[in-house]
Design a protein around this motif. Sequence first.
Motif, PDB file in Angstrom:
ATOM      1  N   ARG A 140       7.402  -4.093  13.461  1.00 10.54           N
ATOM      2  CA  ARG A 140       7.733  -5.406  12.913  1.00 10.54           C
ATOM      3  C   ARG A 140       7.102  -5.607  11.539  1.00 10.54           C
ATOM      4  O   ARG A 140       7.738  -6.120  10.620  1.00 10.54           O
ATOM      5  N   GLY A 141       5.850  -5.213  11.422  1.00 14.05           N
ATOM      6  CA  GLY A 141       5.166  -5.358  10.139  1.00 14.05           C
ATOM      7  C   GLY A 141       5.819  -4.527   9.049  1.00 14.05           C
ATOM      8  O   GLY A 141       5.976  -4.980   7.911  1.00 14.05           O
ATOM      9  N   VAL A 142       6.211  -3.306   9.383  1.00  9.93           N
ATOM     10  CA  VAL A 142       6.857  -2.429   8.406  1.00  9.93           C
ATOM     11  C   VAL A 142       8.217  -2.993   8.004  1.00  9.93           C
ATOM     12  O   VAL A 142       8.587  -3.001   6.825  1.00  9.93           O
ATOM     13  N   ARG A 143       8.987  -3.483   8.986  1.00 10.01           N
ATOM     14  CA  ARG A 143      10.294  -4.074   8.662  1.00 10.01           C
ATOM     15  C   ARG A 143      10.134  -5.254   7.697  1.00 10.01           C
ATOM     16  O   ARG A 143      10.875  -5.390   6.723  1.00 10.01           O
ATOM     17  N   THR A 144       9.162  -6.111   7.969  1.00 11.51           N
ATOM     18  CA  THR A 144       8.913  -7.251   7.088  1.00 11.51           C
ATOM     19  C   THR A 144       8.578  -6.778   5.682  1.00 11.51           C
ATOM     20  O   THR A 144       9.080  -7.311   4.685  1.00 11.51           O
ATOM     21  N   GLY A 145       7.710  -5.763   5.601  1.00  7.69           N
ATOM     22  CA  GLY A 145       7.328  -5.234   4.292  1.00  7.69           C
ATOM     23  C   GLY A 145       8.508  -4.664   3.529  1.00  7.69           C
ATOM     24  O   GLY A 145       8.653  -4.883   2.322  1.00  7.69           O
ATOM     25  N   LEU A 146       9.370  -3.938   4.219  1.00  6.58           N
ATOM     26  CA  LEU A 146      10.530  -3.334   3.563  1.00  6.58           C
ATOM     27  C   LEU A 146      11.528  -4.390   3.097  1.00  6.58           C
ATOM     28  O   LEU A 146      12.263  -4.177   2.134  1.00  6.58           O
ATOM     29  N   GLU A 147      11.574  -5.513   3.780  1.00  5.41           N
ATOM     30  CA  GLU A 147      12.475  -6.594   3.378  1.00  5.41           C
ATOM     31  C   GLU A 147      11.967  -7.326   2.140  1.00  5.41           C
ATOM     32  O   GLU A 147      12.757  -7.793   1.314  1.00  5.41           O
ATOM     33  N   ARG A 148      10.636  -7.401   1.989  1.00  8.29           N
ATOM     34  CA  ARG A 148      10.059  -8.248   0.940  1.00  8.29           C
ATOM     35  C   ARG A 148       9.413  -7.478  -0.197  1.00  8.29           C
ATOM     36  O   ARG A 148       9.150  -8.071  -1.266  1.00  8.29           O
ATOM     37  N   CYS A 149       9.172  -6.201  -0.013  1.00  6.91           N
ATOM     38  CA  CYS A 149       8.381  -5.451  -0.994  1.00  6.91           C
ATOM     39  C   CYS A 149       9.112  -4.197  -1.456  1.00  6.91           C
ATOM     40  O   CYS A 149      10.072  -3.737  -0.839  1.00  6.91           O
ATOM     41  N   ASP A 150       8.606  -3.629  -2.553  1.00  8.01           N
ATOM     42  CA  ASP A 150       9.185  -2.411  -3.113  1.00  8.01           C
ATOM     43  C   ASP A 150       8.555  -1.152  -2.533  1.00  8.01           C
ATOM     44  O   ASP A 150       9.139  -0.061  -2.608  1.00  8.01           O
ATOM     45  N   LEU A 151       7.359  -1.273  -1.972  1.00  9.00           N
ATOM     46  CA  LEU A 151       6.651  -0.167  -1.341  1.00  9.00           C
ATOM     47  C   LEU A 151       5.723  -0.762  -0.298  1.00  9.00           C
ATOM     48  O   LEU A 151       5.187  -1.862  -0.507  1.00  9.00           O
ATOM     49  N   VAL A 152       5.527  -0.059   0.804  1.00  3.19           N
ATOM     50  CA  VAL A 152       4.664  -0.555   1.871  1.00  3.19           C
ATOM     51  C   VAL A 152       3.523   0.428   2.094  1.00  3.19           C
ATOM     52  O   VAL A 152       3.736   1.640   2.199  1.00  3.19           O
TER      53      VAL A 152
ATOM     54  N   THR B  86       0.807   4.612  14.358  1.00  2.00           N
ATOM     55  CA  THR B  86       1.487   4.174  13.134  1.00  2.00           C
ATOM     56  C   THR B  86       2.743   4.980  12.825  1.00  2.00           C
ATOM     57  O   THR B  86       3.795   4.391  12.547  1.00  2.00           O
ATOM     58  N   PRO B  87       2.707   6.333  12.819  1.00  4.36           N
ATOM     59  CA  PRO B  87       3.941   7.069  12.515  1.00  4.36           C
ATOM     60  C   PRO B  87       5.103   6.695  13.434  1.00  4.36           C
ATOM     61  O   PRO B  87       6.241   6.539  12.974  1.00  4.36           O
ATOM     62  N   GLU B  88       4.805   6.515  14.724  1.00  9.46           N
ATOM     63  CA  GLU B  88       5.862   6.152  15.661  1.00  9.46           C
ATOM     64  C   GLU B  88       6.413   4.761  15.337  1.00  9.46           C
ATOM     65  O   GLU B  88       7.633   4.524  15.399  1.00  9.46           O
ATOM     66  N   GLY B  89       5.525   3.832  14.976  1.00  9.06           N
ATOM     67  CA  GLY B  89       5.970   2.499  14.613  1.00  9.06           C
ATOM     68  C   GLY B  89       6.825   2.500  13.354  1.00  9.06           C
ATOM     69  O   GLY B  89       7.817   1.769  13.260  1.00  9.06           O
ATOM     70  N   VAL B  90       6.450   3.322  12.385  1.00  8.80           N
ATOM     71  CA  VAL B  90       7.215   3.420  11.142  1.00  8.80           C
ATOM     72  C   VAL B  90       8.613   3.968  11.425  1.00  8.80           C
ATOM     73  O   VAL B  90       9.615   3.473  10.892  1.00  8.80           O
ATOM     74  N   CYS B  91       8.685   4.995  12.265  1.00  8.11           N
ATOM     75  CA  CYS B  91       9.995   5.561  12.616  1.00  8.11           C
ATOM     76  C   CYS B  91      10.834   4.552  13.408  1.00  8.11           C
ATOM     77  O   CYS B  91      12.052   4.471  13.229  1.00  8.11           O
ATOM     78  N   LYS B  92      10.196   3.771  14.243  1.00  4.99           N
ATOM     79  CA  LYS B  92      10.922   2.757  15.014  1.00  4.99           C
ATOM     80  C   LYS B  92      11.500   1.683  14.093  1.00  4.99           C
ATOM     81  O   LYS B  92      12.509   1.035  14.411  1.00  4.99           O
ATOM     82  N   ALA B  93      10.869   1.500  12.926  1.00  2.00           N
ATOM     83  CA  ALA B  93      11.368   0.539  11.945  1.00  2.00           C
ATOM     84  C   ALA B  93      12.566   1.083  11.169  1.00  2.00           C
ATOM     85  O   ALA B  93      13.082   0.406  10.279  1.00  2.00           O
ATOM     86  N   GLY B  94      13.008   2.297  11.508  1.00  2.00           N
ATOM     87  CA  GLY B  94      14.194   2.869  10.878  1.00  2.00           C
ATOM     88  C   GLY B  94      13.923   3.750   9.692  1.00  2.00           C
ATOM     89  O   GLY B  94      14.850   4.088   8.940  1.00  2.00           O
ATOM     90  N   CYS B  95      12.673   4.187   9.528  1.00  2.97           N
ATOM     91  CA  CYS B  95      12.314   5.016   8.380  1.00  2.97           C
ATOM     92  C   CYS B  95      12.494   6.498   8.695  1.00  2.97           C
ATOM     93  O   CYS B  95      12.353   6.924   9.844  1.00  2.97           O
ATOM     94  N   THR B  96      12.757   7.274   7.647  1.00  2.00           N
ATOM     95  CA  THR B  96      12.902   8.724   7.764  1.00  2.00           C
ATOM     96  C   THR B  96      11.601   9.393   7.340  1.00  2.00           C
ATOM     97  O   THR B  96      11.119   9.165   6.221  1.00  2.00           O
ATOM     98  N   PRO B  97      10.984  10.224   8.195  1.00  2.00           N
ATOM     99  CA  PRO B  97       9.732  10.891   7.830  1.00  2.00           C
ATOM    100  C   PRO B  97       9.909  11.818   6.634  1.00  2.00           C
ATOM    101  O   PRO B  97      10.930  12.491   6.502  1.00  2.00           O
ATOM    102  N   LEU B  98       8.900  11.851   5.768  1.00  3.11           N
ATOM    103  CA  LEU B  98       8.895  12.751   4.614  1.00  3.11           C
ATOM    104  C   LEU B  98       7.787  13.785   4.691  1.00  3.11           C
ATOM    105  O   LEU B  98       7.858  14.810   4.029  1.00  3.11           O
TER     106      LEU B  98
END
Length: 423
Positions: A248-260, A274-286
Amino acid sequence: MDVVLEKNGDSEGSSVKETRTWRQMRDRLLERVAPLPEEEKLLTAAVGRRISRTVRARWDAPPFDRSPYDGYAFRASDTGEKLPVTLTVGEEIPAGDCPRKSVQPGTAAKILTGAPIPPGADSVAKWEETTFTETQVTLKRTYHSGENVIRRGEDVAVGEVLARPGQRLDAGLCGGLAAQGMETVWVHSVPRVGILTIGSELEPPGACPVYGKIPNANRAALEAAVLLLGCVPEYLGAPEDEVEAIARGVRTGLERCDLVLTTGGVSVGDYDRTPEGVCKAGCTPLGGDLALRPGGKSFFAEKEGRIVACLSGNPASAMTCFSAIVAPVLRKMQGHPRPAWEEVTAYLAEDHAKVRPVERLLRGRLWTEQGRLWFCPSRQQGNGAIHALAGANGFAILPAGAGPMSAGDAVTVLVLEDGGGRP
């Protein structure tokens, strides 16, 4: 090799295979970002930002031949072999006024600093080099044509490039653009950086120490680092070590910010989610889990061109990874033409005995003395040594297996510029 996110059987933990160096990760992120869109701002509101369009001079500067001194304007040919020579003063020309008379043979005009050179005159004598009355001036030496005359366009010629894309708007450039009648300038937008400090153990700023809790120093340190880079931090809270809360926190950041940015929860413990939460927010691992100490425990991802950088919860580790990898990304987003920090050769000011199996960034202080660059490592180099970061302006790059090293040995140093950066 790409990062692989490995989940435990109960889906409560995660880890990231070590795949690359910090330089490789930095360069990979740099490839994925571009300067932010431009916007037109008032000059003084844009100070410190990067120019987004080429700016050319509208007119010559100065727009007329002028005097650099208080003195007298005259014909150089009147100062021949017979010296001293006395000339008749025909008028006085203050700065901001226009000449009303031409200077004829045997005459001069009293002139103030910045005033236009009158027609017929081609030289200026400083008042302290003369003797004078209200109606006459006596010159004691020979002058040549053009002496003490600032020519039209000597500073800037019409059409000349005043600023190029990527150039920083500093005080000199700001004044130069104002001298051209410009009130606004096109610059790149300022990145907004979302900050999440993850961990149920964190205490808010100002709270009294509680046994078993940890002060949330990462928030203050990262907000300061973001501000010093000319960006805008936005604190997004301190979610507990739960996958959905992190997502949830990552999704909010991606909606409002240029980098999280996140700190905490990137190691291999049961509560490092954290990595699992970031992926759950729809992010692609780099990538992540870099061959680096300190700061190797990390995780990077992206979503629709926006980077999520997950740093260690240990303050020194987080700041090392931020400085080496994330700061160049933010510099590129602002339009910096050379976003990666400069690397220079310096000499150790004291011995360093430790040997590490992976590459190490040794924080410390860089300075010049007697024409040589010197680097002194900070006394404390531990992952949590936040106080040792104060005053550090560089990282000595020690290759894997390097050491022990002695005072006077040459090292490569990553130079962390001061807040405004160099032009």
